[in-house]
Design an enzyme around this catalytic site. Structure first.
Site, PDB file in Angstrom:
ATOM      1  N   GLU A 113      48.458  63.936  42.967  1.00 37.30           N
ATOM      2  CA  GLU A 113      47.890  65.329  43.294  1.00 37.30           C
ATOM      3  C   GLU A 113      47.219  64.894  44.705  1.00 37.30           C
ATOM      4  O   GLU A 113      46.367  65.819  45.367  1.00 37.30           O
ATOM      5  CB  GLU A 113      46.769  65.898  42.652  1.00 37.30           C
ATOM      6  CG  GLU A 113      47.295  66.320  40.977  1.00 37.30           C
ATOM      7  CD  GLU A 113      48.331  67.535  41.255  1.00 37.30           C
ATOM      8  OE1 GLU A 113      48.809  67.891  42.513  1.00 37.30           O
ATOM      9  OE2 GLU A 113      48.738  67.985  40.058  1.00 37.30           O
ATOM     10  N   HIS A 136      40.096  67.122  39.943  1.00 41.30           N
ATOM     11  CA  HIS A 136      40.938  67.982  39.345  1.00 41.30           C
ATOM     12  C   HIS A 136      40.937  67.631  37.834  1.00 41.30           C
ATOM     13  O   HIS A 136      41.018  66.503  37.445  1.00 41.30           O
ATOM     14  CB  HIS A 136      42.462  68.015  39.784  1.00 41.30           C
ATOM     15  CG  HIS A 136      43.453  68.380  39.058  1.00 41.30           C
ATOM     16  ND1 HIS A 136      43.626  69.512  38.466  1.00 41.30           N
ATOM     17  CD2 HIS A 136      44.558  67.546  38.373  1.00 41.30           C
ATOM     18  CE1 HIS A 136      44.665  69.841  37.381  1.00 41.30           C
ATOM     19  NE2 HIS A 136      45.344  68.755  37.498  1.00 41.30           N
ATOM     20  N   HIS A 138      41.504  69.329  33.465  1.00 45.17           N
ATOM     21  CA  HIS A 138      42.292  70.145  32.313  1.00 45.17           C
ATOM     22  C   HIS A 138      41.226  70.455  31.281  1.00 45.17           C
ATOM     23  O   HIS A 138      41.442  70.276  30.011  1.00 45.17           O
ATOM     24  CB  HIS A 138      43.309  69.617  31.530  1.00 45.17           C
ATOM     25  CG  HIS A 138      44.498  68.862  32.632  1.00 45.17           C
ATOM     26  ND1 HIS A 138      45.315  67.860  32.063  1.00 45.17           N
ATOM     27  CD2 HIS A 138      44.676  68.930  33.995  1.00 45.17           C
ATOM     28  CE1 HIS A 138      46.083  67.621  33.183  1.00 45.17           C
ATOM     29  NE2 HIS A 138      45.775  68.121  34.433  1.00 45.17           N
ATOM     30  N   HIS A 209      47.130  75.150  34.110  1.00 41.20           N
ATOM     31  CA  HIS A 209      47.363  73.687  34.321  1.00 41.20           C
ATOM     32  C   HIS A 209      45.959  73.043  34.378  1.00 41.20           C
ATOM     33  O   HIS A 209      45.608  72.271  33.525  1.00 41.20           O
ATOM     34  CB  HIS A 209      48.198  73.175  35.656  1.00 41.20           C
ATOM     35  CG  HIS A 209      47.762  71.959  36.172  1.00 41.20           C
ATOM     36  ND1 HIS A 209      48.818  71.639  37.253  1.00 41.20           N
ATOM     37  CD2 HIS A 209      47.441  70.846  35.698  1.00 41.20           C
ATOM     38  CE1 HIS A 209      48.405  70.238  37.286  1.00 41.20           C
ATOM     39  NE2 HIS A 209      47.676  69.813  36.351  1.00 41.20           N
TER      40      HIS A 209
HETATM   41  P1  13P Z   1      47.846  61.491  38.271  1.00 38.66           P
HETATM   42  O1  13P Z   1      48.008  60.539  37.176  1.00 38.66           O
HETATM   43  O2  13P Z   1      48.994  61.298  39.136  1.00 38.66           O
HETATM   44  O3  13P Z   1      46.513  61.530  38.873  1.00 38.66           O
HETATM   45  O4  13P Z   1      48.361  63.163  37.706  1.00 38.66           O
HETATM   46  C1  13P Z   1      47.316  63.600  36.612  1.00 38.66           C
HETATM   47  C2  13P Z   1      47.568  65.147  36.628  1.00 38.66           C
HETATM   48  O5  13P Z   1      46.654  66.011  36.105  1.00 38.66           O
HETATM   49  C3  13P Z   1      48.600  65.868  37.423  1.00 38.66           C
HETATM   50  O6  13P Z   1      48.031  67.171  37.888  1.00 38.66           O
HETATM   51 ZN    ZN Z   2      46.779  67.957  36.180  1.00 38.58          ZN
END
Ligand code: 13P
Ligand code: ZN
Length: 264
Positions: A113, A136, A138, A209
């Site tokens: 990302e 970022h 989840h 996401h």
């Molecule tokens: P990475 O392992 O490349 O950081 O990706 C994790 C992710 O949440 C992608 O949206």
């Molecule tokens: Zn992600």
């Protein structure tokens, strides 16, 4: 490594542990970048690269000669919590602003990302923002919300989340922006994230996401997501008890904004 830089990376490791404990970081889920340019000393600056120059995929001239700590792609937050320099790396952006090289400690390739993270850091510099960290992750209940069409309307989720508990508006006063579903790690997702942050949000929801949050440091970015997700959990707990939660009234939310000098 300067103590100030080590302290910043230790904060990233602490937050990575929280993300895992909360169940927001399955496998390699989520990523973190921190602009550490002001914390880099001459000794680090003089170090040779340990990777070839790699294209960013866009030209971000304001990032020329900037330094970032980045989670490695495919790396687990729970591993990063124990060993941040083995599961992330320090990168330097080349003077043209279109490529980076890894400098320390190990040749760990930055997160997939990176386009979103770096585009956002470039924009933060352009706007004179004091924000240095982007996250970022989840978060379960916030991602679940985005599977309900009505919550994707502008500010529908913000209004509901703010009304669950006063702290949500007090500590995430700009609310939750919404970005429609787009391919993870794409430049389109990066551009949409940027547009939504520019609309005045600190936290942006990537439909189905995860979230993307910015703040002065990684702990504050985490806190904004944490208060929003807590509010989503309260909403779901009430629904699970079999009723629609009443929520605070518009007047109560306005009173809060006045009392705490909130921007919205
Ligand atoms: P990475 O392992 O490349 O950081 O990706 C994790 C992710 O949440 C992608 O949206
Ligand atoms: Zn992600």
């Amino acid at each position: 490594m300067r103590p100030a830089l080590k302290a910043e990376i230790d904060k990233v490791a602490e937050v990575a542990g929280y993300l895992w404990q909360k169940g927001w970081a399955e496998r390699n889920g989520g990523n973190i970048t921190v602009n550490v340019t002001e914390l880099v000393d001459d000794a680090l600056r003089a170090m040779p690269a340990i990777s070839p120059a790699r294209p960013i995929g866009q030209t971000l001239p304001r990032l020329a000669d900037c330094w970032f700590y980045c989670k490695g792609t495919g790396r687990r937050m729970r591993d990063l919590a124990r060993a941040p320099m083995a599961n992330g790396s320090l990168i330097r952006i080349l003077p043209a602003g279109d490529a980076y090289e890894i400098v320390a400690d190990a040749p760990v390739t930055p997160t997939s990302e990176l386009p979103s993270h770096l585009a956002v850091h470039d924009w933060l510099i352009a706007t004179g923002s004091p924000y240095r960290a982007s996250l970022h992750t989840h978060p379960i209940e916030l991602v679940a919300l985005t599977h309900g069409r009505p919550w994707l309307e502008k500010d529908a989720a913000t209004r509901m989340l703010w009304s669950m508990i006063p702290e949500t508006k007090a500590f995430c006063p700009r609310g939750l922006g919404i970005v429609p579903y787009m391919l993870p790690s794409s430049v389109e997702l990066a551009e949409a994230t940027l547009r939504t942050l520019a609309d005045g949000y600190d936290v942006v929801m990537w439909e189905k996401h995860g979230v993307f949050a910015v703040d002065v440091d990684i702990m504050d970015a985490f806190d904004q997501v944490d208060v929003l997700n807590k509010a989503a959990q309260i909403y779901l707990a009430a629904k699970g008890m079999g009723f629609e939660p009443e929520g605070m009234s518009d007047a109560q939310l306005r009173e809060l904004s006045v009392a705490f000098h909130l921007p919205k």
